[in-house]
Design a protein around this motif. Structure first.
Motif, PDB file in Angstrom:
ATOM      1  N   LEU A  82       0.836  -1.204   0.000  1.00 50.66           N
ATOM      2  CA  LEU A  82       0.000   0.000   0.000  1.00 50.66           C
ATOM      3  C   LEU A  82       0.874   1.259   0.000  1.00 50.66           C
ATOM      4  N   ASP A  83       2.000   1.207   0.704  1.00 54.81           N
ATOM      5  CA  ASP A  83       2.959   2.323   0.657  1.00 54.81           C
ATOM      6  C   ASP A  83       3.452   2.548  -0.764  1.00 54.81           C
ATOM      7  N   GLU A  84       3.771   1.457  -1.449  1.00 54.99           N
ATOM      8  CA  GLU A  84       4.265   1.577  -2.822  1.00 54.99           C
ATOM      9  C   GLU A  84       3.198   2.147  -3.749  1.00 54.99           C
ATOM     10  N   ALA A  85       1.950   1.768  -3.520  1.00 52.23           N
ATOM     11  CA  ALA A  85       0.855   2.310  -4.343  1.00 52.23           C
ATOM     12  C   ALA A  85       0.711   3.808  -4.120  1.00 52.23           C
ATOM     13  N   GLU A  86       0.808   4.241  -2.874  1.00 56.23           N
ATOM     14  CA  GLU A  86       0.741   5.682  -2.598  1.00 56.23           C
ATOM     15  C   GLU A  86       1.937   6.407  -3.216  1.00 56.23           C
ATOM     16  N   ASP A  87       3.106   5.782  -3.159  1.00 54.26           N
ATOM     17  CA  ASP A  87       4.292   6.381  -3.781  1.00 54.26           C
ATOM     18  C   ASP A  87       4.069   6.594  -5.281  1.00 54.26           C
ATOM     19  N   LEU A  88       3.464   5.599  -5.937  1.00 58.45           N
ATOM     20  CA  LEU A  88       3.205   5.690  -7.371  1.00 58.45           C
ATOM     21  C   LEU A  88       2.326   6.902  -7.686  1.00 58.45           C
ATOM     22  N   LEU A  89       1.278   7.082  -6.903  1.00 61.04           N
ATOM     23  CA  LEU A  89       0.371   8.209  -7.120  1.00 61.04           C
ATOM     24  C   LEU A  89       1.026   9.540  -6.777  1.00 61.04           C
ATOM     25  N   ARG A  90       1.796   9.537  -5.701  1.00 60.93           N
ATOM     26  CA  ARG A  90       2.427  10.776  -5.234  1.00 60.93           C
ATOM     27  C   ARG A  90       3.565  11.210  -6.149  1.00 60.93           C
ATOM     28  N   ASP A  91       4.411  10.265  -6.529  1.00 62.18           N
ATOM     29  CA  ASP A  91       5.609  10.605  -7.309  1.00 62.18           C
ATOM     30  C   ASP A  91       5.260  11.105  -8.706  1.00 62.18           C
ATOM     31  N   ASN A  92       4.110  10.668  -9.227  1.00 58.16           N
ATOM     32  CA  ASN A  92       3.677  11.119 -10.551  1.00 58.16           C
ATOM     33  C   ASN A  92       2.754  12.333 -10.474  1.00 58.16           C
ATOM     34  N   TYR A  93       2.510  12.806  -9.262  1.00 60.09           N
ATOM     35  CA  TYR A  93       1.591  13.928  -9.043  1.00 60.09           C
ATOM     36  C   TYR A  93       0.212  13.627  -9.631  1.00 60.09           C
ATOM     37  N   TRP A  94      -0.194  12.346  -9.535  1.00 61.57           N
ATOM     38  CA  TRP A  94      -1.542  11.987  -9.956  1.00 61.57           C
ATOM     39  C   TRP A  94      -2.546  12.381  -8.869  1.00 61.57           C
ATOM     40  N   ILE A  95      -2.079  12.429  -7.648  1.00 62.99           N
ATOM     41  CA  ILE A  95      -2.902  12.836  -6.521  1.00 62.99           C
ATOM     42  C   ILE A  95      -2.068  13.781  -5.664  1.00 62.99           C
ATOM     43  N   LEU A  96      -2.706  14.829  -5.154  1.00 61.34           N
ATOM     44  CA  LEU A  96      -2.031  15.787  -4.282  1.00 61.34           C
ATOM     45  C   LEU A  96      -2.698  15.722  -2.915  1.00 61.34           C
ATOM     46  N   HIS A  97      -1.948  15.298  -1.917  1.00 58.27           N
ATOM     47  CA  HIS A  97      -2.490  15.235  -0.561  1.00 58.27           C
ATOM     48  C   HIS A  97      -2.518  16.635   0.048  1.00 58.27           C
ATOM     49  N   GLY A  98      -3.565  16.913   0.809  1.00 55.42           N
ATOM     50  CA  GLY A  98      -3.711  18.226   1.426  1.00 55.42           C
ATOM     51  C   GLY A  98      -3.504  18.217   2.920  1.00 55.42           C
ATOM     52  N   CYS A  99      -4.514  17.810   3.673  1.00 56.84           N
ATOM     53  CA  CYS A  99      -4.399  17.837   5.131  1.00 56.84           C
ATOM     54  C   CYS A  99      -5.305  16.772   5.739  1.00 56.84           C
TER      55      CYS A  99
END
Length: 588
Positions: free
Chosen positions: A538-555
């Motif tokens: 699950l960490d790796e899946a979040e990394d995939l989304l985060r590193d490609n800026y497919w999703i931007l986490h807010g707060c």
């Protein structure tokens, strides 16, 4: 508004003659006919009705040259409040709520009527009747969405389903174990490819039929037949064997160590095979639905519930768009609501730092400059979690770079540079295109305006497109950017894999097909792994989304409830809501 009240309001706002409270004013029948929009003959009838209600004093002129006089005895606010209270006394909650909606030009009176409305919420004991019913009333700021377990999307509806329906097993977050529910026992084979559940006997559905294994089989088959957005999670099930009325066995085509999680979640809440859920929701839970429409949901305690019957007899949810905040109030009559304040007399404030976070997505199914990685990277700096929390505060409690608060806490946080964002935007070839930002108008307006202002500072044009929350996520698909919030179940691994694979949520609607394929391929072995390996995946899946800026986490968000001190048995269900099946009232 009733006819008599409407006539009186015409008098108080008349242009043809100026009335003063408690002051006799000369007036003719012809003038009153114009003011009241009725014939001279009906004027006298109307005046008699107004006088009977104590609104006016009418003194007809006697003889030639003697004018009639009219005295207004009640202020506009008094008349409006009396009408509102009359509706409340008659139990006409819908009409009372709509009546408040007409108060847009009188904010003081609107707040006064809202206070009266809130006092009708909370706990009411109807001891005057033989049943002695204990009723809890609550309000919600949006309409109720779909309550079909196969398609449920929002946190509140998922919570409600947990009060009406039951699952085979229950996940206990405190111990990270599973507890019996509709199944009193279960077992998995050593290779995790055969799972058997043994059902409780004498469990009744709300329509009074006994639960059997056939209902469990039907529930899973229904997920498949209606093509539920969650069906990806159940793809390993090869066949089902009904081994008796109270025994059911699942054969898988590969090992699945995550299997119990899939039978403790709301999409797999057990439904009766002989009822069409699209027409009537029937479950085995502590409450049953006794009335449902766009304004009201009434839950009644299910006397034949297999576990402990709820202490409350009824719970009423009133859906009042634009009249209620996002805080949850479990109040009693007489609790004073202070304007623009979160303090309530004789209440305790309960805080629930929710799993999940506010986030932003790019709609990759539309063409646009945001397909350029540098634009997305610049937008990440505009939507800076540190600045978001510091400048807006409120229930935005900590910056996020993950859906999991403990993961975000490991990150070293520094504010983003808008100058650097401006340079990235310039180097991307941005030519002042306008990006449309969709957001929930009753939850995220403050954040959306903050984003628009920060974007302007780097030369990025954002147009705001507020959307009714009940219409999310489909109505947001014309936008380029989508501001959203994901609240995870206490079973956080299920919550994460559900978010990544649910075909009807914002993520799946916004991501490009090749990106979704890459994500699903990464997660394909999820069920085969042990607990530690699943967390790492699950960490790796979040990394995939985060590193490609497919999703931007807010707060990360805090959910706050106001709980009256006379309410006891406070326990949280998923998403931080009170478990209403455990609430009880201490007699004063």
């Amino acid at each position: 508004m009733d006819t008599t009240t409407a006539h009186y309001m015409r008098l108080t706002t008349a242009n043809e003659v100026t009335f003063k409270l408690h002051t006799p004013v000369p007036v003719t029948i012809d003038t009153l006919s114009t003011v009241l929009c009725c014939t001279p003959r009906n004027v006298k009838f109307t005046l008699r009705k107004l006088e009977e209600k104590g609104f006016i004093h009418w003194q007809p002129g006697i003889g030639r040259g003697h004018h009639s006089t009219l005295t207004l005895l009640r202020s506009e606010n008094e008349v409006m409040e009396d009408r509102f209270l009359e509706l409340m006394r008659k139990g006409k909650m819908k009409e009372a709520i709509e009546f408040i909606g007409t108060m847009e030009n009188n904010e003081t009176l609107r707040e006064q009527l809202l206070d009266s409305l809130y006092k009708q919420m909370g706990f009411h004991s109807h001891a005057e009747n033989s049943s002695g019913q204990d009723v809890l009333r609550m309000m919600r700021s949006r309409r109720l969405a779909d309550l079909d377990p196969a398609f449920v999307y929002n946190a509140f509806e998922t919570y409600l389903l947990g009060q009406v329906c039951s699952t085979l097993v229950t996940y206990d977050a405190k111990t990270d174990t599973f507890l019996p529910d509709l199944a009193h026992m279960w077992e998995g084979s050593k290779d995790h490819q055969v799972w058997t559940f043994y059902l409780r006997k004498s469990v009744r559905f709300h329509h009074n039929r006994m639960l059997t294994s056939e209902d469990v089989e039907f529930t899973l088959q229904r997920l498949r037949s209606v093509n539920s957005p969650v069906i990806w999670l159940y793809r390993d099930i090869e066949r089902i064997e009904v081994a008796g009325d109270y025994c059911i066995r699942f054969y898988l085509n590969r090992p699945n160590q995550f299997f119990l999680h899939l039978f403790s979640c709301i999409p797999m809440t057990i439904l009766p095979y002989d009822v069409d859920v699209s027409k009537q929701l029937i479950g085995t839970g502590p409450f049953q639905i006794s009335e449902i429409n766009e304004d009201l949901l009434k839950l009644s305690a299910f006397d034949n519930y297999y576990s402990i019957r709820p202490y409350l007899d009824q719970v009423h949810f009133w859906f009042v768009p634009d009249l209620e905040s996002n805080e949850r109030h479990y109040e009693l009559p007489g609790t004073d609501r202070l304007e623009h304040s979160t303090h309530y007399a004789q209440t305790n404030s309960f805080n629930y730092p929710a799993l999940g976070c506010q986030y932003m997505l790019f709609n990759f199914n539309k063409p646009g400059i945001f397909h350029h990685p540098k634009v997305r990277q610049a937008m990440k700096m505009v939507y800076d979690p540190v600045s978001l929390v510091a400048e807006l505060g409120g229930n935005r409690i900590t910056p996020a770079n993950s859906f999991l608060p403990w993961k975000s806490a490991e990150h070293h946080w520094t504010p983003s540079s808008l100058e650097q964002a401006r340079n990235l935007l310039h180097s991307s070839g941005y030519l002042s295109e306008t990006l449309i930002l969709s957001y929930s108008e009753n939850k995220d307006a403050l954040t959306a305006n903050w984003l628009q202002q920060r974007a302007q500072q780097i030369g990025l044009n954002i147009e705001l497109s507020p959307t009714n929350e009940s219409l999310y996520p489909t109505n947001a698909m014309n936008a380029d950017l989508i501001l959203a919030e994901e609240i995870l179940e206490e079973d956080w691994q299920y919550g994460m894999i559900h978010f990544f694979t649910n075909r009807s949520n914002h993520l799946h609607m916004c991501m490009a097909p090749h990106s979704l394929y890459e994500l699903e391929q990464k997660l394909d072995s999820f069920g085969q792994l042990d607990n530690h390996a699943r967390a790492h995946l699950l960490d790796e899946a979040e990394d995939l989304l985060r590193d490609n800026y497919w999703i931007l986490h807010g707060c990360h968000m805090n959910k706050r409830a106001q709980l009256n001190q006379s309410l006891f048995g406070m326990q949280t269900a998923d998403f931080g809501y009170m478990d209403i099946s455990k609430l009880w009232i201490k007699d004063q």
